[in-house]
Design an enzyme around this catalytic site. Structure first.
Site, PDB file in Angstrom:
ATOM      1  N   HIS A 175     -60.467 -88.187  50.358  1.00  0.00           N
ATOM      2  CA  HIS A 175     -59.189 -88.528  49.726  1.00  0.00           C
ATOM      3  C   HIS A 175     -58.113 -87.585  50.232  1.00  0.00           C
ATOM      4  CE1 HIS A 175     -56.165 -89.317  46.618  1.00  0.00           C
ATOM      5  NE2 HIS A 175     -56.771 -90.474  46.489  1.00  0.00           N
TER       6      HIS A 175
ATOM      7  N   ASP B 110     -62.518 -95.764  45.014  1.00  0.00           N
ATOM      8  CA  ASP B 110     -62.749 -97.082  45.623  1.00  0.00           C
ATOM      9  C   ASP B 110     -64.218 -97.368  45.856  1.00  0.00           C
ATOM     10  OD1 ASP B 110     -60.172 -98.057  45.773  1.00  0.00           O
ATOM     11  OD2 ASP B 110     -59.739 -96.778  47.484  1.00  0.00           O
TER      12      ASP B 110
END
Ligand code: ACO
Length: 406
Positions: A284, A341
């Site tokens: 991320h 996700d």
């Protein structure tokens, strides 16, 4: 300004200084009191409340109220808010004709942004961004109608009749019902599905100045109405570098499953910089130790998979991949953990949501954040139209050449 940045707007005004910051990595576009995020420590708070507390004690509608109005609702405020949303869940009957015109294989995100934009044609009584009553009714309309518009786009792709909203059901129950019930077969909504969907919507509800939220603010700063601004935000969310990543993650898991489930092969491939392959759902930009949203929904993901015992090789691949990557030196050194996700894609799959609808669900979850930011921007007296500058790199002045001489 505060602990983390310098307010250079005054300096810029005096010196005509232009800062160039590709991707706005270090440029603050606004001050905001909505969401606090600390990527190093894995902290995410809405209006000061840790996301973990909200996930434990609130449902999505209460979280939406908090984001939009700044405080958690008391019992009567919550009921008024829920009733207001229930009042607006239907879409105008004439809007159904749009769906007849869309090709059956149209991407539901394209349908979503088109139909949300078209709300401005049906609800012309609420387009003035400077009239708080009109803004208020628009936000109710959006919160109420987005699940209906989304479910209709799925029904269109299936060639099934649309299911009207059922206002005896809660927000998430109603959405699942509109998705999966048919006039020929009722759909009993599983409370564990509702819990999982609530969690997913809550963890997606805001994430400060991400691409789609910045888009909503950008469009709104020109005094465009709320429907037009949200429709633009949906377009921004559609991109695979933003909301589309969970779709990419499940596609990758499917590829690995079809390739015999050889997880190690794909982990090794991701470490090899030559081929450009990355493990989708890992890493991320901001969260460098863990993604607090992923931590919350991982538990929900485990619970759902244990309960459903679905016969789908994808789930086994997901579990194996997580295990192997988390023990791999490459991923440990670079602090690459499964992100939101990774688990959201797996949960949507377990709920029976088709891949193309994943980003649509993200949009439903993100809507309260978009509205909160749009309102914060409008209510801030120092807001000016967002109009970035550039460093010009084209030709210097040239003499015009008539057409016959070119
Ligand atoms: N697989 C393999 N290697 C990776 C991955 C990955 N998923 N992510 C990062 N790396 C490596 C990079 O190659 C780099 O290695 P190096 O130091 O040897 O050169 C190092 O880790 C740092 O990576 P960066 O690209 O600098 O990290 P950045 O913060 O720019 O990127 C991003 C973050 C885009 C999320 C990245 O981790 C990625 O591409 N992940 C896969 C896509 C994904 O899951 N996106 C969803 C994010 S969550 C969300 O949007 C809601």
């Amino acid at each position: 300004e505060g602990e983390r940045g310098i307010d250079i707007s005054q300096l810029r005004a005096k010196t005509k200084l232009i800062t160039l910051d590709d991707g706005f990595v270090n440029t603050g576009s606004t001050k905001s009191a909505i969401t606090f995020l600390d990527g190093e420590k894995g902290i995410l708070r809405y209006r000061g409340y840790p996301i973990e507390e909200l996930a434990k004690h609130c449902d999505f509608v209460e979280t939406a109220f908090l984001l939009i109005y700044g405080e958690l609702p008391n019992a009567s405020q919550a009921e008024i808010f829920r009733a207001g949303i229930r009042d607006h869940t239907m879409i105008h009957e004439d809007m159904r004709s749009f769906y007849n015109g869309f090709p059956r294989d149209a991407h539901p995100m394209a349908i979503l942004s088109s139909v949300v934009g078209a709300l401005a044609t049906f609800y012309q009584d609420s387009l003035n961004p400077n009239d708080p009553d009109q803004v208020e009714i628009s936000l109710y309309r959006l919160l109420a109608k987005l699940p209906t518009i989304a479910a209709y786009s799925y029904k269109k792709s299936m060639g099934q009749p649309f299911m009207y909203p059922n206002n005896d059901l809660s927000y998430c129950e109603n959405f699942l019902h509109m998705m999966f019930a048919t006039p020929a077969r009722d759909y009993v909504v599983d409370p564990d599905f509702v819990e999982a969907l609530n969690l997913l919507f809550i963890v997606h509800a805001d994430h400060e100045q991400n691409c789609s939220t910045s888009t909503v603010r950008m469009v709104g700063s020109s005094n465009a109405n709320l429907f037009a601004s949200i429709s633009a935000g949906i377009g921004a969310l559609w991109g695979p570098l933003h909301g589309g990543a969970n779709e990419a993650c499940v596609n990758m898991l499917e590829t690995i499953a079809k390739d015999g489930g050889n997880v190690q092969k794909y982990v090794d491939m991701a470490k090899d910089k030559e081929n450009g392959f990355r493990l989708m759902g890992f890493g991320h930009r901001v969260y460098k130790n863990f993604d607090p949203r992923a931590k919350i929904i991982r538990a929900s993901c485990d619970k759902l998979l244990a309960k459903l015992q679905l016969d789908d090789p994808l789930f086994e691949v997901a579990q194996k991949l997580e295990e192997v990557a988390l023990q791999d030196e490459y991923f440990i050194e670079r602090k690459l953990y499964p992100n939101v996700d990774f688990y959201s894609g797996v949960i949507y799959r377990a709920l029976g949501i088709p891949i193309q609808m994943f980003t649509v669900l993200f949009a439903i979850g993100r809507l309260p954040g978009w509205i909160a930011h749009w309102e914060e921007m409008h209510n801030n007296p120092s807001t000016r139209i967002n109009r970035p500058r550039q460093i010009y790199t084209g030709a210097t002045e040239r003499a015009f050449v008539p057409l016959e001489e070119r």
